[in-house]
Design an enzyme around this catalytic site. Structure first.
Site, PDB file in Angstrom:
ATOM      1  CE  LYS A 162      -4.127  -1.935   0.279  1.00 48.08           C
ATOM      2  NZ  LYS A 162      -5.188  -1.721  -0.727  1.00 48.08           N
ATOM      3  CG  ASP A 191      -4.253  -0.683  -3.936  1.00 49.64           C
ATOM      4  OD1 ASP A 191      -4.543   0.324  -4.614  1.00 49.64           O
ATOM      5  OD2 ASP A 191      -5.109  -1.367  -3.342  1.00 49.64           O
ATOM      6  CD  GLU A 219      -5.598  -2.787  -6.775  1.00 50.08           C
ATOM      7  OE1 GLU A 219      -6.778  -2.883  -6.388  1.00 50.08           O
ATOM      8  OE2 GLU A 219      -4.696  -3.570  -6.408  1.00 50.08           O
ATOM      9  CG  ASP A 244      -9.794  -1.548  -6.853  1.00 46.04           C
ATOM     10  OD1 ASP A 244     -10.925  -2.029  -7.055  1.00 46.04           O
ATOM     11  OD2 ASP A 244      -9.259  -1.570  -5.735  1.00 46.04           O
ATOM     12  CE  LYS A 268     -10.769  -4.510  -4.425  1.00 42.20           C
ATOM     13  NZ  LYS A 268     -10.346  -3.293  -3.690  1.00 42.20           N
TER      14      LYS A 268
END
Length: 373
Positions: A162, A191, A219, A244, A268
């Protein structure tokens, strides 16, 4: 097979370690659980976590949507006509994708049980084993190094790091430190959770490329609405870029794919509104020759089991991000997917549907229905 009952529960499980991204810090996993009962005795389960900063769903909105809006659709509905049910589910209310996803996965659980197949086989049966990653939360550099080393020692050779919370220069330091701690044999994906501007992203990714940090993908580097910015980054870097939060629906996916705004798409269930819509996105990506990741929010093993069954069923899904249950202080399920070793491999039960034997009652608080069945 007729639906004869729908019950709702609230669940709350602490995380053993805080989960930190550019958007939020999570210490407790909360969800609304859905239990659907059919007249043949089969029971289907679903889960919806409130992810305010991504889906906009709250515990209250999930409860209201399922209880007041979706419940009438399902009353006495025949699952033999499930195409009509899924169409009504999608049209019943705008957005509220997590609530729809919880009901959707419970319905699919029942459908697969009816034909006595594990759900991933019912959906296509592409793979019976998938490789999992583990997330390195955004922290101070020394903590991220320790975490990366620990996860590698636990058998994870894919780390999702992250970034995006602080100035981009610090993110470069973080990634360099994680790469040093993890070694060259570990796959690292980043991400940013919408934390950069387009130009910051290009500058940072280019610098990491020059440093030879060997990043697999980045991402959602920019805000979800900035599709032009996403395209700018995709064009001006060689590292693959994944959309995303920019992709909730099949219509979002089509726009990104038509514009060439990303190299990959993260699907997702909580964004798509469930398995039915997720399959549409995966099918579209397959047509465009674009690979997908299947990811999740901070969910229990119930929601992740449903997502994993979807992911294993489709050839377009080539990357898997299902580490959320490994972050929780306890497992709420008996049954469901099985984490091999420390969790770097996922296998599926032989039982039909989601393969859930029981949900631990200690974590379930029944929610009174406001609308009669």
């Amino acid at each position: 097979m007729k639906i004869i009952d729908l019950e709702l529960y609230h669940s709350s499980i602490p995380l053993h370690t805080p989960f930190k991204t550019a958007l939020r810090t999570v210490t407790v996993a909360e969800s609304i659980f859905v239990k659907i009962t059919c007249d043949n005795g089969s029971i289907g389960w679903g889960e919806a976590p409130p992810t305010h900063v991504i889906t906009g769903d709250s515990l209250a909105s999930i409860h209201y949507t399922i209880d007041q809006v979706i419940r009438p659709i399902l009353k006495d509905a025949e699952l033999s006509s499930y195409a009509h049910i899924f169409m009504q589910l999608e049209k019943a209310i705008v957005h509220n994708s997590s609530a729809k996803a919880a009901v959707d996965m419970a319905l699919y659980d029942c459908l697969a049980q009816a034909v006595n197949q594990p759900l991933y086989q019912y959906l296509g049966g592409w793979s019976s084993t998938i490789q999992n990653d583990y997330t390195v939360s955004v922290n101070e550099i020394d903590q991220m190094q320790k975490d990366a080393k620990l996860y590698k020692e636990n058998g994870f050779d894919i780390l999702k790091v992250k970034v995006g919370k602080d100035p981009a220069e610090k993110d470069i330091e973080r990634v360099a430190a994680v790469r040093k701690a993890a070694g060259e044999d570990v796959l690292i994906r980043l991400d940013a959770n919408q934390g950069w501007t387009a130009k910051e992203a290009v500058k940072s990714i280019t610098k990491m490329e020059e440093l030879g940090l060997n990043i697999e993908l980045v991402e959602q580097p920019v805000p979800a609405h900035d599709i032009q910015g996403l395209k700018y980054i995709t064009i001006h870097t060689t590292t693959p870029i994944m959309a995303d939060e920019a992709v909730f629906s099949v219509h979002d996916a089509r726009r990104v794919l038509e514009m060439g705004a990303a190299d990959l798409i993260n699907i997702k269930l909580m964004k798509a509104g469930g398995i039915h819509q997720a399959i549409k996105i995966a099918n579209l990506c397959e047509v465009y020759g674009v690979s997908c990741m299947a990811g999740s929010m901070i969910e229990t093993k119930l929601g992740i089991t449903a997502a994993a069954h979807f992911a294993a069923s489709h050839p377009a899904v080539t990357r898997f991000d299902f580490d959320a249950p490994l972050m929780l202080s306890d497992d709420i399920l008996e049954g469901g997917i099985h984490y091999e070793g420390k969790g770097n491999q996922i296998t599926f039960p032989d039982q039909p549907g989601l393969g859930i034997k029981a949900v631990k009652e200690a974590y379930l608080e029944p929610i009174k229905n406001e609308r009669s069945w």
